[in-house]
Design a protein around this motif. Sequence first.
Motif, short mmCIF file in Angstrom:
data_model
loop_
_atom_site.label_atom_id
_atom_site.label_comp_id
_atom_site.label_asym_id
_atom_site.label_seq_id
_atom_site.Cartn_x
_atom_site.Cartn_y
_atom_site.Cartn_z
N PHE A 105 42.11 22.07 -32.27
CA PHE A 105 42.82 21.71 -31.05
C PHE A 105 43.80 20.59 -31.35
O PHE A 105 43.78 19.98 -32.43
CB PHE A 105 41.84 21.30 -29.94
CG PHE A 105 41.13 19.98 -30.16
CD1 PHE A 105 41.61 18.80 -29.59
CD2 PHE A 105 39.97 19.92 -30.92
CE1 PHE A 105 40.96 17.60 -29.79
CE2 PHE A 105 39.30 18.71 -31.12
CZ PHE A 105 39.80 17.55 -30.55
N CYS A 159 45.15 17.37 -29.02
CA CYS A 159 45.05 16.73 -27.71
C CYS A 159 44.85 15.24 -27.90
O CYS A 159 44.25 14.80 -28.88
CB CYS A 159 43.88 17.34 -26.94
SG CYS A 159 43.71 16.79 -25.23
N ARG A 188 45.03 24.59 -40.67
CA ARG A 188 45.33 23.61 -39.61
C ARG A 188 45.64 22.24 -40.20
O ARG A 188 44.81 21.65 -40.89
CB ARG A 188 44.16 23.53 -38.63
CG ARG A 188 43.87 24.85 -37.92
CD ARG A 188 42.75 24.69 -36.91
NE ARG A 188 41.49 24.38 -37.56
CZ ARG A 188 40.62 25.30 -38.00
NH1 ARG A 188 40.91 26.59 -37.86
NH2 ARG A 188 39.49 24.95 -38.57
N SER A 239 38.34 24.64 -24.69
CA SER A 239 39.50 25.32 -24.10
C SER A 239 40.40 24.33 -23.37
O SER A 239 41.63 24.48 -23.36
CB SER A 239 39.04 26.42 -23.14
OG SER A 239 38.22 25.88 -22.11
N ARG A 298 42.57 22.37 -25.79
CA ARG A 298 43.62 23.16 -26.43
C ARG A 298 44.85 23.32 -25.54
O ARG A 298 45.80 23.99 -25.94
CB ARG A 298 43.06 24.53 -26.84
CG ARG A 298 42.13 24.43 -28.04
CD ARG A 298 41.44 25.72 -28.39
NE ARG A 298 40.66 25.56 -29.63
CZ ARG A 298 39.65 26.33 -29.99
NH1 ARG A 298 39.28 27.34 -29.20
NH2 ARG A 298 39.00 26.10 -31.11
#
Length: 304
Positions: free
Chosen positions: A80, A82, A165, A222, A225
């Motif tokens: 993710f 954030c 990533r 979720s 993300r």
Amino acid sequence: MTFSRRGFLQSAGASLGVALLDRKSLAADDLEHIFTEIRANLLVMVNEERAVEKLNALEVDELAQQVATKHAQEMATDGFACHWGRDGRKPYQRYSFAGGTEATQENISATDHTWSLNVSDLKQDTAYMHVRLYNEQPPNDGHRRTILAPQHTHVGFGIAVDDLRLRLVELFVARYVAVEPIRRKAKPGERLTFAAKMPKEGYYLNNLEVFFEPLPAPPELSWLRQPRPYSLPDESRTLRPKVPPPFMYADRQPGVVEMSLAGRFTTPINLYRKEPGIYTIVSYLRRSGSAKAFPATEVCIEAS
């Protein structure tokens, strides 16, 4: 037909990327050596960008580097990007509860298409990720304004890679105030004393603001993300320096923050809510001759 490396990164399939990126082929010390070189390159880039605007150069803040690195690792591992972490904490909370007292601003950048741990390749990728932030245009230029914020004095870079990533965290720091030790955990309703001194000459305390927000809860992956900006909470109480009688502020109050000629200031901090939460003490400074104040501390206290 020839392909640029950047074009390849955009078009390569995940299976090919996994084959090319072999994290296990490098020891942790080797990877850290690569990241050290990349951080040095990013610092040069940031200071060159600030020099164009005739701003002060930044120095490395080791605590900011550690906090940024831990957040980058978490984002790379769990896929993710954030400002919030898996524990629900925001950047200023992470830095403060790690022992920091200064005000911070965080930039993050991410790609899921890196394919090489070669130092020159990772240096190119992270440079591109930073330039993408720096090249933002108004009104959507929050990351660029963070890079060029004149109050910043230090910065820490967090870099992490996991499979394809790659994550980059830039944590900027404003170091002007030396905060005296204060408890970071207390109970709702307690009264603490906040004391600090301004070692930098030519700056004045404008006011303090004590922000309150509920204790964070771990968000769903979720939710993490989905990109979103962060900020201090809406609820706060303002504390102003005392003025000598017979003077008062417009609301007929004399102020509560004690000031000394040596630049030390002290004030009681009331953890005024009955329910648990996080209080963030922000000291706003003003440079001599300037009417614009900026945040210099973000000291978080967990009341639970």
